[in-house]
Scaffold this motif. Structure first.
Motif, mmCIF file in Angstrom:
data_model
loop_
_atom_site.group_PDB
_atom_site.id
_atom_site.type_symbol
_atom_site.label_atom_id
_atom_site.label_comp_id
_atom_site.label_asym_id
_atom_site.label_seq_id
_atom_site.Cartn_x
_atom_site.Cartn_y
_atom_site.Cartn_z
ATOM 1 N N PRO A 118 0.775 -1.235 0.035
ATOM 2 C CA PRO A 118 -0.121 0.086 0.029
ATOM 3 C C PRO A 118 0.716 1.449 0.113
ATOM 4 O O PRO A 118 0.435 2.180 -0.642
ATOM 5 C CB PRO A 118 -0.840 -0.336 1.288
ATOM 6 N N THR A 119 1.965 1.475 0.722
ATOM 7 C CA THR A 119 2.814 2.698 0.808
ATOM 8 C C THR A 119 4.214 2.086 1.090
ATOM 9 O O THR A 119 4.627 1.316 2.057
ATOM 10 C CB THR A 119 2.283 3.266 2.057
ATOM 11 N N PRO A 120 4.948 2.476 -0.019
ATOM 12 C CA PRO A 120 6.427 2.235 0.108
ATOM 13 C C PRO A 120 7.108 2.854 1.617
ATOM 14 O O PRO A 120 6.481 3.755 2.286
ATOM 15 C CB PRO A 120 7.114 2.893 -0.772
ATOM 16 N N SER A 121 8.134 2.160 2.338
ATOM 17 C CA SER A 121 8.556 2.429 3.594
ATOM 18 C C SER A 121 9.085 3.962 3.819
ATOM 19 O O SER A 121 8.815 4.394 4.974
ATOM 20 C CB SER A 121 9.598 1.392 4.018
ATOM 21 N N HIS A 122 9.561 4.370 2.717
ATOM 22 C CA HIS A 122 9.950 5.734 2.899
ATOM 23 C C HIS A 122 8.867 6.655 3.147
ATOM 24 O O HIS A 122 9.081 7.444 3.668
ATOM 25 C CB HIS A 122 11.130 6.133 1.987
ATOM 26 N N GLU A 123 7.738 6.665 2.542
ATOM 27 C CA GLU A 123 6.597 7.415 2.480
ATOM 28 C C GLU A 123 6.018 7.357 3.809
ATOM 29 O O GLU A 123 5.331 7.998 4.312
ATOM 30 C CB GLU A 123 5.645 7.015 1.516
ATOM 31 N N LEU A 124 6.005 5.960 4.258
ATOM 32 C CA LEU A 124 5.709 5.659 5.524
ATOM 33 C C LEU A 124 6.163 6.461 6.846
ATOM 34 O O LEU A 124 5.785 7.130 7.576
ATOM 35 C CB LEU A 124 5.715 4.151 6.145
#
Length: 256
Positions: A118-124
């Motif tokens: 759902p969301t790449p880790s850097h965006e999290l």
């Protein structure tokens, strides 16, 4: 431990206030993990607790944004969270004005970054830092990050440095920034986990040190310590689950 009948529907739509609000106002710790349709939430204090394990086929962030209408959150001082949606943790932070400690597990290992995540880790990571920078949280002292990450970029160090600098400028600096680097498997064929390059991470996060009381890097130190606390392990605990046996929640962490 006081008794509150367990509410575990298969799905939860809009949040409504729970009964026994005085009983619920003693919670000091909130633990939330979400993955796909599954939610695991525990709110507890020294002598009482609330456990929700449920399915939601819509968006968890919309449900969690209304959590404060379900039970009081003003007494919560510790948040432990893990999520795969960048909206979830910010929606919680806005409802927790007295937080002292925030501990977040970020799933950033090679096996976590699958194509349809759902969301790449850097965006999290960036969404977490943006929320911590924008939301007042005047009592916040500790941020602990735990991650299986092969490279610092997975944790967005530039955004973290900007956040701690912003908090320092407005007079609410973090007293402690703990980063726990957890061994990871580089691919599904690896027989053993690999250790991250601590020096690489240390260089990336070093500029944050001038804006916080203490910056500490750890290896496999479990600084984001999720646990089923002792208050839940009590004699005849089954009497406190007013639901069928096959519906009783069980404690699990989605990244294990």
């Amino acid at each position: 431990m006081d008794r509150l009948d367990c509410l575990t529907p298969n799905s939860i739509a809009l949040v409504k206030p729970l009964p026994c609000q005085a009983f619920l106002s003693s919670f000091t710790r909130l633990e939330v993990t979400a993955a796909g349709d599954d939610l695991h939430l525990i709110a507890d204090g020294p002598h009482s607790g609330l456990w929700i394990q449920a399915l939601c086929h819509d968006r968890w962030d919309e449900w969690l944004a209304r959590l404060c209408t379900m039970f009081p959150l003003s007494s919560v001082t510790t948040l432990l969270a893990s999520a795969v949606d960048r909206r979830i943790i910010p929606s919680l932070l806005r409802q927790l004005p007295r937080l002292i400690t925030v501990a977040v597990h970020i799933r950033a290992g090679p096996l976590d970054e699958y194509e349809d995540a759902p969301t790449p880790s850097h965006e999290l990571a960036s969404s977490l830092y943006a929320a911590l920078g924008d939301i007042e949280l005047p009592h916040l002292e500790v941020l602990a990050l735990g991650a299986r990450a092969a490279h610092p970029d997975k944790l967005s160090p530039a955004d973290l440095i900007s956040m701690v600098a912003a908090r320092s400028r407005r007079g609410t600096p973090l007293q402690r920034l703990d980063i726990d680097l957890i061994n990871f498997r580089p691919d599904i064929h690896a027989q053993r986990p690999m250790a991250p390059d601590v020096d690489l991470f240390r260089a990336a996060f070093a500029p944050a040190a001038e804006h916080v009381g203490a910056l500490q890097l750890f290896k496999n130190a479990d600084v984001c310590h999720f646990e089923l606390r002792e208050m839940w392990a009590m004699p005849e605990a089954e009497r406190y689950w007013n639901i069928p046996e096959d519906s009783i929640p069980f404690y699990r962490l989605y990244w294990h």
